[in-house]
Design a protein around this motif. Structure first.
Motif, PDB file in Angstrom:
ATOM      1  N   GLY A 571      16.328 -41.170 -39.943  1.00 52.83           N
ATOM      2  CA  GLY A 571      17.005 -40.202 -39.085  1.00 52.83           C
ATOM      3  C   GLY A 571      17.201 -40.697 -37.670  1.00 52.83           C
ATOM      4  O   GLY A 571      17.906 -40.090 -36.870  1.00 52.83           O
ATOM      5  N   LEU A 572      16.552 -41.808 -37.349  1.00 50.67           N
ATOM      6  CA  LEU A 572      16.710 -42.379 -36.003  1.00 50.67           C
ATOM      7  C   LEU A 572      16.309 -43.843 -36.050  1.00 50.67           C
ATOM      8  O   LEU A 572      15.126 -44.160 -36.188  1.00 50.67           O
ATOM      9  N   LEU A 573      17.323 -44.708 -35.992  1.00 52.29           N
ATOM     10  CA  LEU A 573      17.009 -46.130 -35.819  1.00 52.29           C
ATOM     11  C   LEU A 573      17.210 -46.413 -34.336  1.00 52.29           C
ATOM     12  O   LEU A 573      18.331 -46.346 -33.826  1.00 52.29           O
ATOM     13  N   LEU A 612      22.956 -47.909 -28.519  1.00 54.64           N
ATOM     14  CA  LEU A 612      22.011 -48.447 -27.545  1.00 54.64           C
ATOM     15  C   LEU A 612      21.596 -47.412 -26.487  1.00 54.64           C
ATOM     16  O   LEU A 612      22.433 -46.818 -25.828  1.00 54.64           O
ATOM     17  N   ASP A 613      20.286 -47.207 -26.374  1.00 54.29           N
ATOM     18  CA  ASP A 613      19.768 -46.244 -25.395  1.00 54.29           C
ATOM     19  C   ASP A 613      18.999 -47.021 -24.332  1.00 54.29           C
ATOM     20  O   ASP A 613      17.774 -47.078 -24.365  1.00 54.29           O
ATOM     21  N   VAL A 614      19.739 -47.664 -23.429  1.00 50.83           N
ATOM     22  CA  VAL A 614      19.055 -48.410 -22.364  1.00 50.83           C
ATOM     23  C   VAL A 614      19.482 -47.890 -21.007  1.00 50.83           C
ATOM     24  O   VAL A 614      20.237 -46.934 -20.893  1.00 50.83           O
ATOM     25  N   LEU A 635      21.673 -43.944 -14.813  1.00 55.80           N
ATOM     26  CA  LEU A 635      22.481 -44.560 -15.869  1.00 55.80           C
ATOM     27  C   LEU A 635      21.606 -44.831 -17.078  1.00 55.80           C
ATOM     28  O   LEU A 635      20.817 -45.768 -17.088  1.00 55.80           O
ATOM     29  N   ARG A 636      21.727 -43.985 -18.077  1.00 60.38           N
ATOM     30  CA  ARG A 636      20.926 -44.113 -19.302  1.00 60.38           C
ATOM     31  C   ARG A 636      21.821 -43.798 -20.495  1.00 60.38           C
ATOM     32  O   ARG A 636      22.809 -43.085 -20.382  1.00 60.38           O
ATOM     33  N   GLY A 637      21.407 -44.271 -21.649  1.00 63.13           N
ATOM     34  CA  GLY A 637      22.024 -43.891 -22.922  1.00 63.13           C
ATOM     35  C   GLY A 637      23.524 -43.995 -22.915  1.00 63.13           C
ATOM     36  O   GLY A 637      24.103 -45.004 -22.507  1.00 63.13           O
ATOM     37  N   ILE A 724      17.757 -33.383 -32.276  1.00 65.93           N
ATOM     38  CA  ILE A 724      17.074 -33.033 -31.017  1.00 65.93           C
ATOM     39  C   ILE A 724      16.008 -34.077 -30.696  1.00 65.93           C
ATOM     40  O   ILE A 724      15.098 -34.320 -31.493  1.00 65.93           O
ATOM     41  N   GLY A 725      16.155 -34.691 -29.537  1.00 62.99           N
ATOM     42  CA  GLY A 725      15.159 -35.680 -29.066  1.00 62.99           C
ATOM     43  C   GLY A 725      14.183 -34.942 -28.172  1.00 62.99           C
ATOM     44  O   GLY A 725      14.415 -34.782 -26.971  1.00 62.99           O
ATOM     45  N   THR A 726      13.100 -34.470 -28.767  1.00 60.68           N
ATOM     46  CA  THR A 726      12.196 -33.609 -27.987  1.00 60.68           C
ATOM     47  C   THR A 726      11.410 -34.370 -26.925  1.00 60.68           C
ATOM     48  O   THR A 726      10.898 -33.760 -26.000  1.00 60.68           O
ATOM     49  N   ASN A 727      11.334 -35.692 -27.065  1.00 60.14           N
ATOM     50  CA  ASN A 727      10.580 -36.441 -26.040  1.00 60.14           C
ATOM     51  C   ASN A 727      11.299 -36.307 -24.696  1.00 60.14           C
ATOM     52  O   ASN A 727      10.700 -35.968 -23.678  1.00 60.14           O
ATOM     53  N   ASP A 728      12.599 -36.571 -24.718  1.00 60.66           N
ATOM     54  CA  ASP A 728      13.343 -36.448 -23.461  1.00 60.66           C
ATOM     55  C   ASP A 728      13.607 -34.990 -23.106  1.00 60.66           C
ATOM     56  O   ASP A 728      13.603 -34.625 -21.931  1.00 60.66           O
ATOM     57  N   ASP A 737       8.031 -36.514 -15.720  1.00 61.23           N
ATOM     58  CA  ASP A 737       8.308 -37.873 -16.180  1.00 61.23           C
ATOM     59  C   ASP A 737       7.426 -38.209 -17.384  1.00 61.23           C
ATOM     60  O   ASP A 737       6.197 -38.125 -17.290  1.00 61.23           O
ATOM     61  N   ARG A 738       8.043 -38.604 -18.507  1.00 58.99           N
ATOM     62  CA  ARG A 738       7.240 -38.836 -19.710  1.00 58.99           C
ATOM     63  C   ARG A 738       6.345 -40.070 -19.585  1.00 58.99           C
ATOM     64  O   ARG A 738       5.454 -40.272 -20.393  1.00 58.99           O
ATOM     65  N   GLY A 739       6.577 -40.898 -18.562  1.00 57.99           N
ATOM     66  CA  GLY A 739       5.732 -42.072 -18.391  1.00 57.99           C
ATOM     67  C   GLY A 739       4.708 -41.888 -17.276  1.00 57.99           C
ATOM     68  O   GLY A 739       4.024 -42.825 -16.908  1.00 57.99           O
ATOM     69  N   CYS A 775      14.229 -35.318 -34.073  1.00 50.68           N
ATOM     70  CA  CYS A 775      13.720 -36.680 -34.256  1.00 50.68           C
ATOM     71  C   CYS A 775      12.731 -37.068 -33.152  1.00 50.68           C
ATOM     72  O   CYS A 775      12.235 -38.179 -33.135  1.00 50.68           O
ATOM     73  N   GLY A 776      12.439 -36.144 -32.254  1.00 50.04           N
ATOM     74  CA  GLY A 776      11.457 -36.453 -31.204  1.00 50.04           C
ATOM     75  C   GLY A 776      10.038 -36.361 -31.755  1.00 50.04           C
ATOM     76  O   GLY A 776       9.830 -35.954 -32.914  1.00 50.04           O
ATOM     77  N   GLY A 777       9.079 -36.740 -30.900  1.00 47.85           N
ATOM     78  CA  GLY A 777       7.685 -36.832 -31.325  1.00 47.85           C
ATOM     79  C   GLY A 777       7.111 -35.582 -31.965  1.00 47.85           C
ATOM     80  O   GLY A 777       6.295 -35.678 -32.883  1.00 47.85           O
TER      81      GLY A 777
END
Ligand code: PEP
Ligand code: MG
Length: 845
Positions: A571-573, A612-614, A635-637, A724-728, A737-739, A775-777
């Motif tokens: 579901g998420l590569l 690409l998600d950079v 600038l992301r994703g 849904i990317g629940t992490n972000d 901030d997740r980090g 697909c989030g954590g």
């Protein structure tokens, strides 16, 4: 103003620089000019001039024309990796050449096989004051045909010809190297001279009047700079500049102390100081960071950091280059033998990445440069490694900093080979249930251990995403990292329990604790067997609602194991694995091959590839993005992809080429508005038509930004599915901030506000009958599953290891209970209340 005419240095097809698949050239970072796809194999001088530098690998040289313009001629892409093989240099530095004279001959067949591209670039490197007046491109050219006209330069050709050239070498004595301030001092003085001034360091040449170019030389304390001055009174000017450099350019100077047989410092700042070991028989407990799941009971085996003795001074440039080339080839062969016949597994990929690092042009350049200033191959290689490790650490990106371990690992292997010392630090005779305890472990430490010999790992340093952690997870052994000095107090032979889930380490645990742990491990294994036995069946709630259980994948090697644990697809590569840690963009073919490999490992199950998600905190070495104050909000994703549409199109084409048609779906990260989806859709459809792919490819949007969850109906109109990317979503929803460790405890994906955003996403998607995945954590958290299902989510994409247990749990749920509990959860105040509600409803959790 004078005009310099450049003729074609090769026959072939003249192409615009923007077409060169290397951003350093295509984005004109090196300079403006043209590229030629060659059909002839002898590079000829495009104009009369002086050869100011020849690259140590013989694949590039720079000419200075009479107008002062410096023309770099670079044969092929990444050809520095060939280290001179296939090139015959026909001139020497300082030689005057006439237009059309041979500069470098090359073996076209060898380059066609071994280089990334044959495209040969001709650019003006001291662009300041020069502009391209005309260029003939997108056409076939024959040798000697006019190709470029460069306008500019300080002197007419006749004047320059009349002026003398003077050259001198001078050591740089500034401890901090040629940084901005001294570079500015030098350029200010150089500009007073009407003629040209250039500075060479190793293989690089810079215009002495450009601060940026001078800084780009990377000149360090002790490097020898070659100053060349051309024009009237060249000798006097040169002397003044040499004096200026020798006196430190305004910085304090530090003399060079030459130690003919000096020993290099240890690669890490210091070896672990002796710490008091834990007293025998006294139970102790310490904590670190969980890095690979599982719990193990075993015996400590201390792995000690050893210091390899190095000689600084080399036996001459040619001999040291030969030694380095030989060592690199031998290490490459050792690694190739080690991974022969394996494919896809994390271990193979990690060591394949080491092969790429061994060939890294920057690393090789730095080592060759150090050799050319008189150092031994081992000294040069280790300095190059340390320089690059330092650069990664300065990026302040934990993920990239952890890659320093891989660099140090190849550094150690090559140095061990060059010095005839043993590179392996793990003892050969390991006891049963050995638990390795070290300051830091490296991938090659683990590779040396026969399978099944290790019970667990515990390190003082390292991070949870380091390759050692990934290898440990792949070997199925628990790991705790970053435990600090506590880990170093564990005596060799001590009994231990390593809990890779809680990050806890027991030293000298009581006999009762050891047997209770072994008992609970046995029960766990029995339960898992039972779950695994039904993992391949579909997953329905008690009342028949089908919930799809997919896997999240971050590396190709995980696909087969995910399928074997019951994943109904991916579901998420996270396609970043292909892009990060590289110095060049992966080609369309490389990408297709990787995606195809994963699709095959999934055996026909759907494969959702996220583009690409950079950007932000995940920089790409070869993609210059502006420095941002708040990168996570910048600038992301998809924002990066839409700024670099060529990169996105390449990835879309690579996905479209995977067989069978339609097995892949495309997922777009960090979508904020519907127009982003429209833009990607247009590109996807254009590329699909161009490739003649008849099956439509599903396009999904990741919902990771709160407004996207709120406007999900608008986005769903443009998308075939939502994920849904629940992490972000948690990061942006809670403004945490997740980090950031200071807010980590409050970063709660089960917060009722976030559950409302999930509810809103599902509601919007329903208006257009679009399926919704998470697909989030939190999808991998059993306590979240009933709530997400109750809110109407159709698919959970999770870590492969949780699939059997998650499916078993969902089979015990009733839809009505899930819906009721989810409705109640939306009315609560915080995540703790939500968890309490879930555990009181399903007490087994
Ligand atoms: C997410 O944000 O939830 C997600 C799945 O993407 P990543 O963790 O890769 O940012
Ligand atoms: Mg995300």
């Amino acid at each position: 103003m004078s005009m310099l005419k450049l003729i074609a240095p090769l026959a072939g097809w003249a192409t615009r620089l923007e077409e060169v698949p290397d951003p350093a050239f295509s984005q004109k970072m090196v300079g403006d000019g043209i590229a030629v796809d060659p059909t002839s194999s002898e590079l000829q001088a495009p104009c009369d001039g002086v050869v100011v530098s020849i690259h140590a690998s013989g694949h590039a040289c720079t000419l200075r024309a009479a107008t002062g313009a410096e023309i770099l001629l670079h044969i092929g892409l990444d050809t520095v990796n060939l280290r001179g093989e296939g090139f015959t240099v026909r001139v020497r530095e300082g030689q005057r050449v006439k237009a059309g004279e041979p500069l470098i001959s090359f073996d076209m067949d060898l380059l066609a096989r071994r280089a990334r591209s044959l495209l040969t670039v001709m650019v003006v490197v001291n662009g300041e004051g020069y502009s391209i007046a005309s260029r003939r491109q997108d056409r076939a050219v024959s040798l000697g045909e006019p190709l470029l006209e460069i306008e500019g330069g300080e002197r007419a050709p006749e004047e320059a010809a009349a002026g003398a050239t003077a050259e001198r070498a001078v050591r740089l004595l500034i401890p901090n190297g040629l940084h901005a301030r001294p570079a500015a001092v030098f350029s200010r003085h150089a500009r007073m001279h009407p003629g040209s001034v250039s500075v060479a360091n190793g293989g690089r040449v810079a215009n002495g009047k450009s601060v940026v170019a001078l800084m780009g030389l990377g000149a360090k304390h002790g490097d020898t700079l070659t100053l060349t001055v051309q024009g009237a009174e060249a000798g006097q000017r040169l002397q003044a500049l040499v004096d200026l450099v020798s006196s430190g350019l305004g910085d304090a100077i530090q003399p060079i102390v030459e130690t003919p047989a000096a020993t290099a410092p240890a690669p890490r700042a210091s070896l672990p100081v002796a710490l008091t070991p834990y007293a025998p028989g006294v139970p102790a407990l310490f904590k670190g960071t969980p890095a690979a799941p599982g719990i193990a009971v075993g015996i400590a085996v201390r792995v000690l950091e050893t210091q390899l003795e190095l000689t600084q001074r080399g036996q001459g440039q040619a001999e040291e280059q030969r030694r380095l080339t030989h060592a690199l080839t031998s290490v490459r062969q050792e690694i190739e033998v080690m991974i022969e016949g394996e494919s896809g597994a994390a271990r193979t990929e990690i060591f394949r990445a080491h092969l790429v690092l061994l060939d890294d042009p920057d690393l090789n350049d730095a080592a060759l440069q150090s050799i050319s200033s008189g150092h031994s191959a081992e000294w040069a290689w280790r300095s190059a490694i340390e320089l690059h490790v330092g650069m990664l650490q300065r990026l302040e990106n934990a993920l990239l900093a952890e890659r320093g371990g891989d660099l140090r690992d190849i550094g150690r292997r090559v140095v061990a080979l060059l010095t005839g010392q043993s590179g392996s630090r793990v003892p050969e005779n390991l006891p049963d249930n050995a638990i390795l305890v070290a300051d830091e472990l490296m991938p090659s430490d683990l590779a040396a251990v026969p399978p099944g010999r290790l019970a667990a790992l515990c390190t003082a340093h390292g991070g949870p995403t380091s390759h050692v952690a990934i290898l440990a997870a792949g070997l199925g052994i628990p790991a705790v990292v970053a435990a600090g000095d506590s880990a170093l107090r564990v005596p060799n032979g001590a009994a231990m329990i390593v809990d890779g889930e809680r990050g806890e380490v027991h030293v000298h645990p009581s006999a009762e604790l050891q047997s209770a742990t072994l008992r609970s491990l046995a029960e766990r294994a029995t339960r898992r067997e039972a779950h695994l036995a039904r993992a391949h069946e579909g997953c329905h709630t008690l009342d028949g609602r089908h919930v799809e259980i997919f896997a999240n994948l971050g590396r190709p090697g995980d696909a087969a194991s995910a399928a074997s644990q019951g994943a109904e697809g991916c579901g998420l590569l996270r396609s970043e694995f292909l892009f990060l840690e590289r110095s060049t963009e992966p080609t369309e073919e490389e990408q297709t091959a990787q995606y195809q490999h994963i699709a095959q490992a999934l055996g026909g199950r759907p494969l959702v590839i996220r583009t690409l998600d950079v950007g932000g905190d995940k920089p790409l070495a070869y993609l210059p993005l502006p420095r941002e104050e708040n990168p996570v909000l910048g600038l992301r994703g998809v924002r990066v992809s839409l700024r670099h549409p060529d990169m996105l199109r390449t990835q879309l084409r690579a996905i479209l080429r995977v067989k069978p048609e339609g097995v892949c779906r495309v997922l777009v990260p960090m979508v904020t508005s519907a127009h982003e989806m429209r833009a990607v859709r247009i590109m996807l459809e254009e590329e699909r038509r161009a490739l003649g792919v008849s099956t439509p490819v599903a396009l999904g949007a990741m919902i990771e930004v709160p407004v996207a969850a709120m406007l999900s109906d608008r986005i769903a109109r443009e998308a075939d599915f939502l994920s849904i990317g629940t992490n972000d979503l948690t990061q942006y929803g809670l403004a945490m901030d997740r980090g950031n460790p200071h807010v980590a405890a409050q970063l709660d994906g089960l917060h009722p506000g976030l559950l409302r955003l999930v509810a809103s996403t599902v509601e919007g998607a329903r208006k257009h009958a679009r399926p919704v995945a998470v697909c989030g954590g939190i999808a991998s958290d059993l306590r979240a599953a009933p709530l997400l299902i109750g809110l109407g989510v159709d698919e959970l994409s999770v870590s492969p290891a949780v699939i059997p247990g998650l499916k078993a749990f969902i089979r015990t749920l009733s839809m009505s209970q899930c819906e009721k509990t989810a409705r109640q959860a939306l009315e609560l105040e915080n995540g703790d209340e939500v968890r309490a509600l879930v555990t009181s409803t399903w007490p087994g959790l």
